[in-house]
Structure formats: structure tokens, C-alpha cells
Design an enzyme around this catalytic site. Structure first.
Site, mmCIF file in Angstrom:
data_model
loop_
_atom_site.group_PDB
_atom_site.id
_atom_site.type_symbol
_atom_site.label_atom_id
_atom_site.label_comp_id
_atom_site.label_asym_id
_atom_site.label_seq_id
_atom_site.Cartn_x
_atom_site.Cartn_y
_atom_site.Cartn_z
ATOM 1 N N GLU A 193 88.914 -27.885 75.300
ATOM 2 C CA GLU A 193 88.863 -26.951 76.432
ATOM 3 C C GLU A 193 89.063 -25.502 75.987
ATOM 4 O O GLU A 193 88.832 -24.584 76.764
ATOM 5 C CB GLU A 193 89.893 -27.348 77.498
ATOM 6 N N HIS A 198 91.914 -29.438 71.040
ATOM 7 C CA HIS A 198 91.703 -28.825 72.355
ATOM 8 C C HIS A 198 90.242 -28.432 72.593
ATOM 9 O O HIS A 198 89.894 -27.263 72.424
ATOM 10 C CB HIS A 198 92.563 -27.562 72.485
ATOM 11 N N CYS A 214 95.836 -33.475 73.361
ATOM 12 C CA CYS A 214 97.066 -32.956 72.752
ATOM 13 C C CYS A 214 98.306 -33.527 73.433
ATOM 14 O O CYS A 214 98.628 -34.677 73.224
ATOM 15 C CB CYS A 214 97.048 -31.432 72.744
#
Lengths: 333, 257
Positions: B236, B234, B109
Site C-alpha cells: 500500500e 507494504h 506487516c
């Protein structure tokens, strides 16, 4: 230590009942609908709402009243700005009913910067929130700084695609807001005073209640949930994570880089600065110093360097019941 | 594309981060993060979950000395303007540019924006990037937070690639075009979204003559060039660690894994 929170699939957090959760019609061509069928996407899920807050961590969100201030904040490294007509110190000084800002002015700020833009609505005023969602604001603060519109109910924040941040003085209040759909929590502090004492009180209270809950047995958690008036499942999740299940920032009365670092050392994930920046002698310099203070919050040598020659800090107020504007933190239920 | 690791040496992965909430007890394989502002703790947790033969250490990078310890780097999500400013104030921009020239870097990102060669929709006056990948990217390509979404992605090269990867797009950037020069390492597309999910507001940039893939570059959400990885979403924030695994195996360890 920070534990990642509200990850899709692994979270017992309430599922939004608004957009993104309707089991709609099958999608023929892959369009951006609310369904999660093949190739389809889900807008405004709790994952993307709390996810944006996670991206703001370690950052500073600054109150700005016009496009020029928003640009100063962006250049200083703010991770987001809060667009409002009057900063809390002026709301306090001028009195009267404080409402949502003019959408035109908010749109000017949105156009001026590339970072996320937040705006405030009155507690319980869901139509102000609908308006802000319609103009594409990135985050809504259901804020005690504005005059409450409802003395009993907060907004049902699950019903919105736009995420909400809410203030809290203690764990029970924070978990009630999360159960209503808040994807981001901040301390209430005492806005517009330049006095950090209330923010410290609220953060210490949240942290100490989390520590208490984290060693409780399940039976004790049921009783504790009742005592602090929090939903049991959120309390249980908080106890397991040993932190709030969403990002938690400091707000209300932060005026100096040292104040910001203090709140970080007390366990906050980031900081809101309201009147503290643009009511000071040299806003651009102070803004940059606060951003660095949040990054290097546990390095006193860097903090000493960046605290030098910042010009006048905003004038602080002693917090009493008689002060002008009264105690804003007691608003919200 | 050589793998520069001795067999018994730990791999250090840094996360660029000015915000240190890394737990002190992390001793994994060696890899490195940079965390100035943004989501580094989330990356750390994902890396901890990987099962690898090599020992991986995760460290937080906030200074040149931290960076010097790293074999690879993750640029986390956050606000790219904030991360770039903090990197400059910490004297990290030039060291990061040097690092990017020789070692594996993964940008998610905001980190993807920093890795791109050219950026559109920047703040007034432009913004500093590290470069490193020959692509052009647009910030906030989908619009405001109201347009943030989740969508399943078909990714190539991941383990169990028939299982879609959960893509979480938050004010995500959009890849506009691939512009590799002949001397640059080739670009591999790792994941795309379906064209129907593309933002209506973003206009197509005519593909470069060297661009061998005729499809719309804007559907690319994950790509690899040399030992660099870029994702506009994302990983994560999910519980699926296959892209972290891909980065460690393919980009960091190479054949020595």
C-alpha cells in the site's frame, strides 16, 4: 481525508543523499548494500522513513523516562514511545540545559518494549543524532524542548538512515523541516504546560495555510512560497495533496482524552502526549483513555465514557512570556 | 475455496481501522477493511485504482456491525500491539476470529502478525493474535527502523510476474516456519526475497516435517493459505497495485471474477 504520501516513484520529495542513494559498485552476491541493483536493497530511503510514520497514524506516542513507564505505555496501546530523561514539565520546572538522554537509559527502554522507540536531540546537534542512529533508535525528534545547540541551522536530516520528526508552528516552518529531510511533522504546541492552546494555534495555522495554498494559481504559489519562506516544490505538492506531504501529529500541552480528540478533529494524524500521562494521577488508565480517544475521536459518546474517573490531570500552566522555562515553541528557525 | 458471490451483488472489503479518514464517496467493488490504527487510507486508495468487473465497496471496520457487512477484510500495517488492544477494547477480537475462519483476510506487516498462529519477539506477557494461517512469525525480524529497507521482489502469480514488485519493509516481521496440519488448506508461496537480504540476527527454525519446501522459510515475504493472504511488506506504500489485484481476484472473488 488522508492522501497517501511520499510513495516511492511518485513523489517529488527530495531524495535522501545519504544511505540508499549512492550509485555504488555492482553487487556480486546479493548483500544488503546501499545499491538498488538486482536483488540488492536500499536502506533508509525516504520511502521507509516516511512509511514508518504512516504506520503510526491514528496512534499515540508517549513520553517515558524509564523502562517501567515504557511498559505501561505499551500495555495501554501506545504506537511508539519517546525515551527521555525528564518529561517537558520537569525540564521547564528544573531549568538548566536539557540534552540528549543517556544512551544506556534509552537502550533499556528499547529492550523493554517491542513498539518503536524515539528519542530527542537538540536542534542542530547532529552528533547527538549520530549517536542515536548508532544505537539503533527508530525515530529521532529534533526538538525545541531540549536546549538548542545551533541558533541558525537545523540538522541535515537527509544524511541519516534513521528518520526524523520535527516541530512546526505554521506551514512555512513545516515545509522547511521537510526540505531538510524530516519525514514526519508535529505541532510544537507549548510542551510541559498541560495547556493545549498553542497546539491548536499551530494546527489551525497549518491547516488554514494549506487551504489557502490549495486554491492558488501557480504564480500566486511562487509569491506565497516567498512569503512563508517555504521551498516552492514542496508548497506546490502540499497544495495538490491539500495536506502536508508527510504525516502530521499534534504535540505540546495535550493532557486529556478530549484534548487528543480535539487535535484529531482539527486534522492531525495522531498525537504525542508528553507530561500529560505520567504527571497525572492514574497514568495507566489515562494512557489507555487517550489511545481510545484518538481512535474514536469523532464519537462523543465513547469519548464521554472513556473520560470518566481518570483521576487528577496534570497541573496546567497559563502560557505567558514570564512563565518558568519561557516559550519553548519560539525555538527553531 | 468456493466463491460465495452472486454475480450482481457488490463485494464489500473492510479495512480494520479505528481511525476513520476514509472518504465518504467510496463506492467500488465490495471488499472490507479493518482499521483500528495504522495505514488504512493507503489501502483504500490502492483498491480504488483496481479495474474490476464487479462493484467493490470499501468500508472502514471499527465495530462488530461494520464487520458483519464485509465479504473480505484487510488488516493494515501499524503496531500489532496497538491494533490488538483496540480490537479487544472495541469487542472485536472474537468477531474477527470468527470472520477469519470463514472469509478471506489479508494481513500486511502488523496485520500479518495478527494472522499468524504463533508469534516470536512479542511484548512481555505475550500478545493476542487472530490466528488463521498455520505459520510462525517473528516481530521486528530485521531489527530497528535503521534496518528498514526497500528491495525488488520476484512474485509468482501476479500479473506481469516478470516485473519485480517493489517491496517496502518497515520494521518488518520474518516468517520463521510453515506448520500446516494435514487438514489445513495448502500454503502457496507468493513472493520471496533473496537469501542475502536475510537478517543475520534471526536464527533459523528447523522446518516442520510436513514442510515440503526445502528452502529457508525466512525468505518468504508473501504467502497464501486458502483464501487468506499474508505480506510482511507494504504494497500500500507503493504505486504498484498488483498485490491488491491478486487479493481481490484470487482470494476474494475466486473464479467468479
Amino acid at each position: 481525508m488522508t492522501t497517501p504520501v511520499a510513495t516511492p516513484g511518485g513523489s517529488p520529495l527530495p531524495v535522501p543523499v545519504g544511505a540508499g542513494n549512492t550509485n555504488g559498485t555492482p553487487v556480486v552476491a546479493p548483500v544488503r548494500s546501499n545499491t538498488h541493483k538486482d536483488g540488492g536493497s536500499s536502506l533508509g530511503t525516504f520511502g521507509v522513513k516516511s512509511g514508518l510514520a504512516q504506520m503510526l497514524k491514528g496512534g499515540v506516542i508517549m513520553d517515558v523516562v524509564n523502562a517501567e513507564q515504557a511498559r505501561i505505555a505499551e500495555e495501554a496501546g501506545a504506537c511508539a514511545v519517546m525515551a527521555l530523561e525528564r518529561v517537558p514539565a520537569d525540564i521547564r520546572a528544573q531549568g538548566g540545559v536539557a540534552r540528549m538522554s543517556d544512551p544506556h537509559m534509552i537502550k533499556q527502554i528499547v529492550d523493554a518494549v517491542t513498539i518503536p522507540v524515539m528519542a530527542k536531540v537538540r536542534i542542530g546537534h547532529f552528533v547527538e543524532a549520530q549517536i542515536l542512529q548508532a544505537i539503533g533508535i527508530d525515530y529521532i525528534d529534533e526538538s525545541e524542548v531540549l536546549t538548542p545547540a545551533d541558533e541558525e541551522h537545523h540538522i541535515n536530516k537527509h544524511a541519516f538512515k534513521v528518520p526524523f520528526v520535527c516541530g512546526a508552528r505554521n506551514l512555512g516552518e513545516a515545509l522547511r523541516r521537510i526540505s531538510e529531510g524530516a519525514a514526519f511533522i508535529r505541532t510544537k504546541g507549548e510542551a510541559g504546560t498541560g495547556n493545549v492552546v498553542e497546539a491548536v494555534r499551530h494546527q489551525r495555522s497549518v491547516m488554514s495555510e494549506i487551504r489557502k495554498a490549495s486554491v492558488m494559481t501557480e504564480e500566486e504559489l511562487y509569491a506565497y512560497a516567498k512569503e512563508i519562506q517555504a521551498p516552492f516544490h514542496l508548497l506546490k505538492e502540499t497544495a495538490r495533496l491539500k495536506r502536508l506531504p508527510v504525516v502530521n501529529f499534534a504535540a505540546g500541552g495535550i493532557a486529556t482524552p478530549a484534548d487528543a480528540a480535539l487535535m484529531m478533529q482539527l486534522g492531525c494524524d495522531g498525537v504525542f502526549v508528553g507530561s500529560g500521562i505520567f504527571h497525572s494521577g492514574d497514568p495507566a488508565k489515562r494512557a489507555k483513555a487517550v489511545v481510545q480517544a484518538v481512535t474514536h475521536y469523532n464519537n462523543p459518546k465513547i469519548l464521554a465514557d472513556i473520560s470518566e474517573n481518570l483521576g487528577d490531570a496534570m497541573v496546567g500552566l497559563t502560557i505567558t512570556d514570564e512563565m518558568k522555562g519561557g516559550r519553548l515553541a519560539s525555538r527553531g528557525w | 475455496m468456493q466463491s460465495g458471490f452472486e454475480i450482481n451483488k457488490n463485494v464489500v472489503i473492510g479495512i480494520l481501522g479505528m481511525f476513520d479518514r476514509l472518504s465518504p464517496s467510496i463506492q467500488l467493488v465490495r471488499q472490507i477493511f479493518v482499521a483500528l490504527q495504522g495505514a488504512f487510507a493507503e489501502h483504500q486508495v490502492m483498491l480504488k485504482k483496481l479495474s474490476l468487473k464487479r462493484k467493490l465497496c470499501v468500508v472502514l471496520v471499527r465495530s462488530e456491525e461494520d464487520l458483519a457487512k464485509c465479504d473480505a477484510l484487510i488488516l493494515p500495517g501499524g503496531e500489532s500491539t496497538t491494533i490488538a488492544l483496540l480490537a479487544r477494547l472495541a469487542g472485536l477480537l472474537e468477531p474477527l476470529r470468527e470472520f477469519t475462519k470463514t472469509k478471506p483476510v489479508w494481513g500486511t506487516c502488523a496485520g500479518a502478525i495478527l494472522l499468524a498462529q504463533t508469534v516470536e519477539n512479542t511484548k512481555k506477557g505475550g500478545q493476542e493474535v487472530l490466528g488463521g494461517m498455520s505459520i510462525s512469525i517473528a516481530r521486528n525480524g530485521w531489527g530497528s527502523q535503521v534496518e528498514s529497507f526497500e528491495a525488488p521482489l520476484v512474485a509468482e502469480g501476479l500479473r506481469e510476474s516478470d516485473r519485480p514488485f517493489p517491496g517496502v519493509f518497515i520494521r518488518a516481521p520474518v516468517v520463521l516456519s510453515l506448520n500446516p496440519k494435514p487438514q489445513d488448506p495448502p500454503i502457496t508461496i507468493v513472493a520471496r526475497i533473496s537469501a542475502g537480504l536475510l537478517p543475520k540476527t534471526q536464527t533459523l527454525v528447523p522446518p516442520d516435517e510436513d514442510d515440503t519446501d526445502p528452502r529457508d522459510a525466512r525468505t518468504i515475504v508473501a504467502l497464501r493459505q486458502g483464501r487468506h493472504l499474508l505480506t510482511t511488506f507494504h504494497p500500500e506504500l507503493t504505486t504498484d497495485h498488483r498485490i491488491h489485484e491478486y487479493f481481490v481476484h484470487e482470494c476474494v472473488l475466486g473464479s467468479s471474477a
